[in-house]
Design a protein around this motif. Structure first.
Motif, short mmCIF file in Angstrom:
data_model
loop_
_atom_site.label_atom_id
_atom_site.label_comp_id
_atom_site.label_asym_id
_atom_site.label_seq_id
_atom_site.Cartn_x
_atom_site.Cartn_y
_atom_site.Cartn_z
N CYS A 50 18.32 -18.74 51.57
CA CYS A 50 17.96 -17.63 50.68
C CYS A 50 18.22 -16.32 51.42
N MET A 51 19.28 -15.63 51.04
CA MET A 51 19.63 -14.38 51.72
C MET A 51 19.47 -13.20 50.79
N GLY A 53 20.50 -9.77 49.39
CA GLY A 53 21.80 -9.11 49.36
C GLY A 53 21.70 -7.76 48.69
N ASP A 54 22.83 -7.08 48.55
CA ASP A 54 22.85 -5.77 47.91
C ASP A 54 22.60 -5.87 46.41
N ARG A 55 23.15 -6.89 45.77
CA ARG A 55 23.03 -7.02 44.32
C ARG A 55 22.04 -8.08 43.88
N ALA A 56 21.77 -9.07 44.72
CA ALA A 56 20.86 -10.16 44.34
C ALA A 56 20.13 -10.67 45.58
N ASP A 57 19.00 -11.27 45.33
CA ASP A 57 18.19 -11.84 46.42
C ASP A 57 18.17 -13.35 46.26
N GLY A 58 18.64 -14.06 47.28
CA GLY A 58 18.71 -15.52 47.24
C GLY A 58 17.40 -16.20 46.96
N SER A 95 16.03 -13.48 60.31
CA SER A 95 17.28 -13.03 59.70
C SER A 95 18.06 -14.23 59.16
N PRO A 96 17.95 -14.50 57.85
CA PRO A 96 18.70 -15.63 57.30
C PRO A 96 20.21 -15.51 57.51
N ARG A 97 20.74 -14.31 57.49
CA ARG A 97 22.19 -14.12 57.67
C ARG A 97 22.63 -14.57 59.07
#
Length: 142
Positions: A50-51, A53-58, A95-97
């Motif tokens: 679950c990351m 992001g800029d447009r969506a959240d995992g 940090s998932p990324r």
């Protein structure tokens, strides 16, 4: 620990988790078929990361990932409550990324460790030097 199908996993993704993740938590996490960060790509036996992001959240797609067959989740530390109750184990990481990179490398048994890297710098002769080194490495006759 659950063992993955022998023809799929090369390594153990859990080795790529941050050192702060306890041995007990690692032991509770299953082996996986593949690692995904796009819930639409999840198949049975996968891990979903679950990351944000800029447009969506995992995290918003964790349930969809589990419905598609995810057997474990990685989420942002402190947000485990958002994915609790989905019926699969999860682990929170800072940090998932960054963790995605590490667990992917571990899952594939660290392929970068098997690479030979040679750097060539300078103004003239780089292409010739590279071709000569390639020929030497391949044992070609010039």
């Amino acid at each position: 620990m659950t063992q993955p199908p022998s023809n799929l996993a090369r390594g153990d993704w859990r080795r790529g988790l941050p050192v702060a993740v306890s041995a007990e938590v690692r032991a509770a996490l299953p082996a996986v078929r593949a690692i995904q960060f796009d819930s639409r790509q999840v198949e049975a036996g996968d891990l979903f990361v679950c990351m944000p992001g800029d447009r969506a959240d995992g995290h918003a797609f964790a349930q969809a990932a589990v419905e598609r067959g995810a057997v474990a989740l990685v989420c942002v530390a402190g947000r485990e409550g958002e994915v609790d109750g989905l019926g699969v184990p999860g682990v929170g990481v800072p940090s998932p990324r960054a963790t995605l990179a590490q667990i992917s490398a571990a899952h594939e048994d660290y392929p970068g460790k098997k690479l030979t890297v040679i750097g060539v710098t300078g103004t003239d002769g780089k292409s010739t030097t590279c071709f000569l080194m390639l020929a030497a490495r391949e044992g070609a006759r010039l």
